[in-house]
Scaffold this motif. Structure first.
Motif, PDB file in Angstrom:
ATOM      1  N   ALA A 336       0.835  -1.187   0.000  1.00 16.34           N
ATOM      2  CA  ALA A 336       0.000   0.000   0.000  1.00 16.34           C
ATOM      3  C   ALA A 336       0.874   1.242   0.000  1.00 16.34           C
ATOM      4  CB  ALA A 336      -0.924   0.015   1.212  1.00 16.34           C
ATOM      5  N   LEU A 337       0.426   2.242  -0.760  1.00 13.13           N
ATOM      6  CA  LEU A 337       1.009   3.578  -0.735  1.00 13.13           C
ATOM      7  C   LEU A 337      -0.026   4.507  -0.128  1.00 13.13           C
ATOM      8  CD1 LEU A 337       2.583   3.763  -4.306  1.00 13.13           C
ATOM      9  CD2 LEU A 337       3.815   3.459  -2.153  1.00 13.13           C
ATOM     10  N   GLU A 338       0.393   5.349   0.802  1.00  8.53           N
ATOM     11  CA  GLU A 338      -0.554   6.229   1.486  1.00  8.53           C
ATOM     12  C   GLU A 338       0.083   7.588   1.717  1.00  8.53           C
ATOM     13  OE1 GLU A 338      -3.634   6.128   5.294  1.00  8.53           O
ATOM     14  OE2 GLU A 338      -1.951   4.720   5.233  1.00  8.53           O
ATOM     15  N   ARG A 339      -0.724   8.617   1.498  1.00 13.61           N
ATOM     16  CA  ARG A 339      -0.307   9.976   1.842  1.00 13.61           C
ATOM     17  C   ARG A 339      -1.342  10.578   2.780  1.00 13.61           C
ATOM     18  NH1 ARG A 339       2.795  14.368   0.686  1.00 13.61           N
ATOM     19  NH2 ARG A 339       1.802  16.435   0.750  1.00 13.61           N
ATOM     20  N   ARG A 340      -0.870  11.135   3.887  1.00 14.11           N
ATOM     21  CA  ARG A 340      -1.743  11.749   4.879  1.00 14.11           C
ATOM     22  C   ARG A 340      -1.346  13.204   5.037  1.00 14.11           C
ATOM     23  NH1 ARG A 340      -1.882   7.322   9.713  1.00 14.11           N
ATOM     24  NH2 ARG A 340      -2.488   9.207  10.849  1.00 14.11           N
ATOM     25  N   GLU A 341      -2.344  14.087   5.070  1.00 15.68           N
ATOM     26  CA  GLU A 341      -2.113  15.517   5.248  1.00 15.68           C
ATOM     27  C   GLU A 341      -2.942  16.010   6.431  1.00 15.68           C
ATOM     28  OE1 GLU A 341      -1.542  16.353   0.431  1.00 15.68           O
ATOM     29  OE2 GLU A 341      -3.287  17.172   1.510  1.00 15.68           O
ATOM     30  N   ASP A 342      -2.300  16.707   7.349  1.00 12.87           N
ATOM     31  CA  ASP A 342      -2.968  17.232   8.537  1.00 12.87           C
ATOM     32  C   ASP A 342      -2.858  18.746   8.543  1.00 12.87           C
ATOM     33  OD1 ASP A 342      -3.043  14.560   9.066  1.00 12.87           O
ATOM     34  OD2 ASP A 342      -1.809  14.625  10.869  1.00 12.87           O
ATOM     35  N   GLU A 343      -3.971  19.406   8.890  1.00 12.04           N
ATOM     36  CA  GLU A 343      -3.983  20.860   9.014  1.00 12.04           C
ATOM     37  C   GLU A 343      -4.680  21.251  10.312  1.00 12.04           C
ATOM     38  OE1 GLU A 343      -5.741  22.769   5.684  1.00 12.04           O
ATOM     39  OE2 GLU A 343      -4.359  21.881   4.224  1.00 12.04           O
ATOM     40  N   LEU A 344      -4.184  22.308  10.938  1.00 14.53           N
ATOM     41  CA  LEU A 344      -4.777  22.844  12.162  1.00 14.53           C
ATOM     42  C   LEU A 344      -4.928  24.349  12.031  1.00 14.53           C
ATOM     43  CD1 LEU A 344      -5.640  22.580  15.194  1.00 14.53           C
ATOM     44  CD2 LEU A 344      -3.243  23.012  15.767  1.00 14.53           C
ATOM     45  N   LEU A 355      -3.117  30.433  15.290  1.00 15.45           N
ATOM     46  CA  LEU A 355      -2.209  29.312  15.075  1.00 15.45           C
ATOM     47  C   LEU A 355      -2.652  28.573  13.826  1.00 15.45           C
ATOM     48  CD1 LEU A 355      -0.057  27.187  15.809  1.00 15.45           C
ATOM     49  CD2 LEU A 355      -1.746  26.133  17.332  1.00 15.45           C
ATOM     50  N   ARG A 356      -1.747  28.436  12.877  1.00 18.48           N
ATOM     51  CA  ARG A 356      -2.048  27.705  11.643  1.00 18.48           C
ATOM     52  C   ARG A 356      -0.847  26.809  11.332  1.00 18.48           C
ATOM     53  NH1 ARG A 356      -5.543  29.077   7.449  1.00 18.48           N
ATOM     54  NH2 ARG A 356      -5.738  31.186   8.320  1.00 18.48           N
ATOM     55  N   GLY A 357      -1.102  25.538  11.130  1.00 17.40           N
ATOM     56  CA  GLY A 357      -0.015  24.620  10.838  1.00 17.40           C
ATOM     57  C   GLY A 357      -0.451  23.479   9.949  1.00 17.40           C
ATOM     58  N   GLN A 358       0.503  22.823   9.319  1.00 14.53           N
ATOM     59  CA  GLN A 358       0.202  21.668   8.478  1.00 14.53           C
ATOM     60  C   GLN A 358       1.426  20.768   8.390  1.00 14.53           C
ATOM     61  OE1 GLN A 358      -0.940  23.258   4.670  1.00 14.53           O
ATOM     62  NE2 GLN A 358       1.123  23.965   4.177  1.00 14.53           N
ATOM     63  N   ARG A 359       1.167  19.518   8.095  1.00 12.93           N
ATOM     64  CA  ARG A 359       2.244  18.564   7.878  1.00 12.93           C
ATOM     65  C   ARG A 359       1.722  17.430   7.025  1.00 12.93           C
ATOM     66  NH1 ARG A 359       2.396  16.541  13.663  1.00 12.93           N
ATOM     67  NH2 ARG A 359       0.853  14.882  13.772  1.00 12.93           N
ATOM     68  N   ALA A 360       2.630  16.583   6.542  1.00 16.79           N
ATOM     69  CA  ALA A 360       2.249  15.462   5.667  1.00 16.79           C
ATOM     70  C   ALA A 360       3.121  14.257   5.986  1.00 16.79           C
ATOM     71  CB  ALA A 360       2.400  15.849   4.201  1.00 16.79           C
ATOM     72  N   GLN A 361       2.559  13.081   5.737  1.00 18.62           N
ATOM     73  CA  GLN A 361       3.295  11.831   5.873  1.00 18.62           C
ATOM     74  C   GLN A 361       3.058  10.988   4.623  1.00 18.62           C
ATOM     75  OE1 GLN A 361       1.694  10.111   9.452  1.00 18.62           O
ATOM     76  NE2 GLN A 361       2.998  11.299  10.817  1.00 18.62           N
ATOM     77  N   ASN A 362       4.129  10.529   4.012  1.00 24.22           N
ATOM     78  CA  ASN A 362       4.053   9.589   2.901  1.00 24.22           C
ATOM     79  C   ASN A 362       4.517   8.232   3.403  1.00 24.22           C
ATOM     80  OD1 ASN A 362       3.267  11.544   0.930  1.00 24.22           O
ATOM     81  ND2 ASN A 362       5.398  12.266   0.868  1.00 24.22           N
ATOM     82  N   ALA A 363       3.770   7.181   3.053  1.00 23.54           N
ATOM     83  CA  ALA A 363       4.063   5.881   3.653  1.00 23.54           C
ATOM     84  C   ALA A 363       4.012   4.759   2.621  1.00 23.54           C
ATOM     85  CB  ALA A 363       3.075   5.580   4.779  1.00 23.54           C
ATOM     86  N   HIS A 383       6.916   2.109   6.450  1.00 26.22           N
ATOM     87  CA  HIS A 383       7.839   3.231   6.550  1.00 26.22           C
ATOM     88  C   HIS A 383       7.062   4.509   6.297  1.00 26.22           C
ATOM     89  CE1 HIS A 383      11.487   5.637   6.282  1.00 26.22           C
ATOM     90  NE2 HIS A 383      10.986   6.199   5.187  1.00 26.22           N
ATOM     91  N   ASP A 384       7.062   5.415   7.282  1.00 24.52           N
ATOM     92  CA  ASP A 384       6.427   6.719   7.155  1.00 24.52           C
ATOM     93  C   ASP A 384       7.501   7.786   7.029  1.00 24.52           C
ATOM     94  OD1 ASP A 384       3.267   6.756   7.871  1.00 24.52           O
ATOM     95  OD2 ASP A 384       4.264   5.102   8.909  1.00 24.52           O
ATOM     96  N   ASP A 385       7.368   8.633   6.014  1.00 22.73           N
ATOM     97  CA  ASP A 385       8.270   9.763   5.842  1.00 22.73           C
ATOM     98  C   ASP A 385       7.502  11.016   6.233  1.00 22.73           C
ATOM     99  OD1 ASP A 385      10.275  11.482   5.177  1.00 22.73           O
ATOM    100  OD2 ASP A 385      10.050  11.290   3.009  1.00 22.73           O
ATOM    101  N   ASP A 386       7.768  11.521   7.428  1.00 22.48           N
ATOM    102  CA  ASP A 386       7.054  12.663   7.977  1.00 22.48           C
ATOM    103  C   ASP A 386       7.759  13.955   7.581  1.00 22.48           C
ATOM    104  OD1 ASP A 386       6.392  14.725  10.176  1.00 22.48           O
ATOM    105  OD2 ASP A 386       4.963  13.115  10.609  1.00 22.48           O
ATOM    106  N   SER A 387       6.977  14.962   7.173  1.00 22.34           N
ATOM    107  CA  SER A 387       7.568  16.223   6.729  1.00 22.34           C
ATOM    108  C   SER A 387       8.286  16.947   7.859  1.00 22.34           C
ATOM    109  CB  SER A 387       6.482  17.129   6.134  1.00 22.34           C
ATOM    110  OG  SER A 387       5.474  17.412   7.099  1.00 22.34           O
ATOM    111  N   GLU A 388       8.019  16.579   9.108  1.00 24.64           N
ATOM    112  CA  GLU A 388       8.665  17.226  10.243  1.00 24.64           C
ATOM    113  C   GLU A 388       9.700  16.349  10.930  1.00 24.64           C
ATOM    114  OE1 GLU A 388       5.232  18.132  12.573  1.00 24.64           O
ATOM    115  OE2 GLU A 388       5.108  20.167  11.789  1.00 24.64           O
ATOM    116  N   PHE A 389       9.431  15.032  11.020  1.00 24.87           N
ATOM    117  CA  PHE A 389      10.287  14.155  11.816  1.00 24.87           C
ATOM    118  C   PHE A 389      11.136  13.206  10.979  1.00 24.87           C
ATOM    119  CE2 PHE A 389       6.503  15.114  14.379  1.00 24.87           C
ATOM    120  CZ  PHE A 389       7.118  15.768  15.441  1.00 24.87           C
TER     121      PHE A 389
END
Length: 620
Positions: A336-344, A355-363, A383-389
């Protein structure tokens, strides 16, 4: 009624739903994950363990299934109360049904439970974890509860478990349904639905609206002594189109609005407003008996706002999933390929800037299962590739041995993680250097099953590091307190559960010994009991369906220092139903028959003895 500014993904889904709903005989389908289950008994298939349908008897994970018949027979008013009847699950609630609700699986944090509705991820980038009071039980057709980490399949969040909710599916001729409920505290609810199928189309539409005057949920002298009522509305739509015998399109929408009163001061009429929106558009294709693929776009949006003391938080989650599965004899491989996007978004208040923020994870997720006679082995790696971590690897391995026709032993180990929320990192209380929480879990189980009877025992230990707590002043901008990776937790326990039928009476029971403990302080984690027990019995007699259940929990503490003790409790609930005419059923439920005075959150009251009457009708 429900203000919603959709993203391009949501607009695409809404457009697809609108087009399909114009077809005269449009119909609805169960989530694409359940396509394999369409021709099998509802209880026989689960999808939560691997994200693909498989017989529950073959699942190597600890998973429970609750069908619509069980939901209706339970007669509860909130999804959290339904979950609390399951082994290994405990809830805490600040006041009435609309109060802030936490669900703990095996003693883990509420934010460590991943929630999916029709495959759509629901979470908060503020506090972290689902806001369970937002979820409408009236639209839910089926529930699956996975106990234990699921990060190797689902990614971040699933340290303690996964809850999957599925809305109603359409089948057969067009059929109307309706219901009305009345109860204590002037509680009222109405609902209506339409579902069916014709040709290649299927559909299900439903709506519900509820009101309650509530009760005084806050017991302190500094709180407003008025009753704290609530109003909740929900709408749901699912449509499906069988393009060819092996390929299917589906779309779904769910929207809820919750307005509830709460007590923050002595004189103000404090009100909170919640909204939840989920949308999904998907395709599933079966290339052969051994090969299938699925693709889904989904989005969820949650908001929480308070007045007159203004606060607002908005979380938007988007998910793109492409999954393929191939069977090779007695082995199955998946990828499986998955992309997750989070916004606050937290708009500015008198005390804090916007406060406005966003990040993404590709897995990338890989899975393999092999069945070798009496033995089964299953491996997942992600394997998750996090835009922050950066990169984060998780994995799990499970083994099962059916050493006798009715007996099976299982053992598994897995790793998990939960990325800090955007609020925990970037708000005035946040620390940008926070690291993800991580877990390492091992467990073993033994289960006997024959016919409709089964008995099981499961033991587990889950060690969580970098546990995020809110503590005293630190490196954040606030002098009041800051978030920090300040703790480690060790969650361990044993669960016994079983069900059988004796002399026409269906029996179910579970007993949990938990020790959810902070490893650094040796204190119990807040609001979690060390012992939980449930006992239920259902039967039919003289045209009536009768049920009784006991729920019990030992004492627990409301704070991390274990200074504020909450007493244990035992509750007796009764339910009775009768069919008045074909398709017409009357049900009565009495909760807390003994009018037990207890609390699951300090300074917050719980309902005493309550009565709920429900009349349900389904077109025959």
């Amino acid at each position: 009624m429900f203000p919603f500014r959709p993203s391009p993904v949501a607009r695409l889904v809404a457009h697809a739903v609108g087009v399909l709903s114009l077809v005269p005989a449009a119909a609805q389908a169960q989530d694409a994950q359940l396509a394999l289950a369409a021709a099998q008994p509802l209880e026989a298939v689960v999808v939560s363990a691997t994200r693909s349908p498989q017989p529950r008897a073959d699942a190597l994970a600890d998973v429970s299934v609750i069908g619509r018949d069980d939901i209706e027979r339970a007669g509860v008013f909130a999804i959290a109360d339904l979950l609390a009847r399951q082994p290994g699950v405990e809830i805490a609630r600040s006041g009435g049904l609309a109060g802030t609700t936490s669900v703990f699986i095996r003693g883990s944090e509420n934010r460590h439970v991943a929630l999916y509705i029709d495959g759509v991820r629901v979470d908060s980038q503020s506090t972290g974890g689902p806001q369970w009071e937002q979820v409408p039980i009236e639209q839910i057709e089926r529930v699956e509860v996975l106990r234990g980490p699921g990060a190797a399949v689902y990614g971040s969040d699933a340290i303690g478990g996964v809850v999957q909710l599925f809305t109603k599916r359409g089948a057969g001729p067009a059929r109307l349904s309706a219901g009305v409920s009345v109860g204590s505290h002037d509680t009222r609810q109405v609902r209506a639905g339409l579902s069916g199928a014709e040709g290649a189309f299927d559909y299900a539409l439903s709506a519900a609206q509820g009101w309650s005057n509530g009760f005084n949920a806050r017991t302190t002298a500094t709180a407003n002594p008025d009753d704290d009522g609530w109003q909740r509305g929900a709408v749901q739509a699912r449509v499906g189109f069988q393009v060819t015998p092996g390929h299917r399109l589906h779309a779904s929408l769910l929207g809820t609005h919750l307005r509830s009163q709460y007590d923050s001061s002595r004189t103000a009429d404090d009100v909170s407003r919640h909204t939840l929106r989920t949308a999904a558009l998907g395709w599933q294709g079966r290339w052969s008996e051994a090969s299938q693929s699925r693709f889904q776009l989904s989005e969820s949006r949650t908001t929480y706002e308070t007045r007159p003391s203004y606060y607002r938080t908005e979380t938007t989650l988007r998910d793109y999933l492409l999954q393929h599965e191939e069977r090779l004899g007695t082995q199955t491989v998946s990828a499986a390929l998955e992309r997750r996007e989070d916004e606050l978004l937290n708009p500015a208040t008198a005390f804090a800037a916007t406060l406005r923020g966003q990040r993404a994870q590709n897995a990338l997720t890989l899975g393999w299962r092999g069945d070798f006679g009496a033995h089964a082995l299953q491996v997942h790696a992600r394997h998750d590739d996090d835009s922050e971590f950066g990169g984060k690897n998780t994995g799990s391995v499970a083994w099962g041995w059916r050493f006798a026709p009715q007996w099976r032993v299982t053992a598994s180990a897995g790793t998990s993680f939960r990325a800090p929320t955007l609020y925990q990192r970037f708000s005035e209380y946040g620390v940008a250097s926070l690291q993800p929480e991580t877990g390492r879990n091992v467990e073993a189980g033994l289960r006997w099953a024959q016919g409709g009877s089964e008995v099981g025992a499961t033991a587990w230990r889950n060690r969580v590091r970098n546990l995020i707590n809110f503590g005293g002043p630190g490196t954040c901008r606030s002098s009041f307190g800051c978030y920090a990776n300040a703790s480690r937790a060790e969650l361990e326990g044993v669960t016994l559960d079983g069900r059988t039928r004796v002399a026409g009476v269906s029996l179910r029971a579970s007993l949990d010994w938990h020790d959810p403990r902070n490893s650094l302080t040796d204190k119990l984690l807040p609001r979690r009991a060390q012992r939980l027990a449930t006992l239920g019995a259902d039967t039919d007699w003289a045209g009536w369906s009768l049920g009784a259940e006991v729920q019990a929990a030992s004492a627990r503490f409301d704070d991390a220092a274990n200074l504020n003790r909450l007493g244990g409790y035992g509750l007796l609930n009764l339910v009775a139903g009768r069919t008045l005419a074909p398709g017409l059923e009357l049900q009565a439920r009495v909760d807390n028959v003994a009018d037990k005075d207890y609390a699951t959150a300090r300074t917050y009251a719980t309902a005493g003895r309550t009565l709920l009457l429900a009349l349900r009708w389904t077109q025959q």
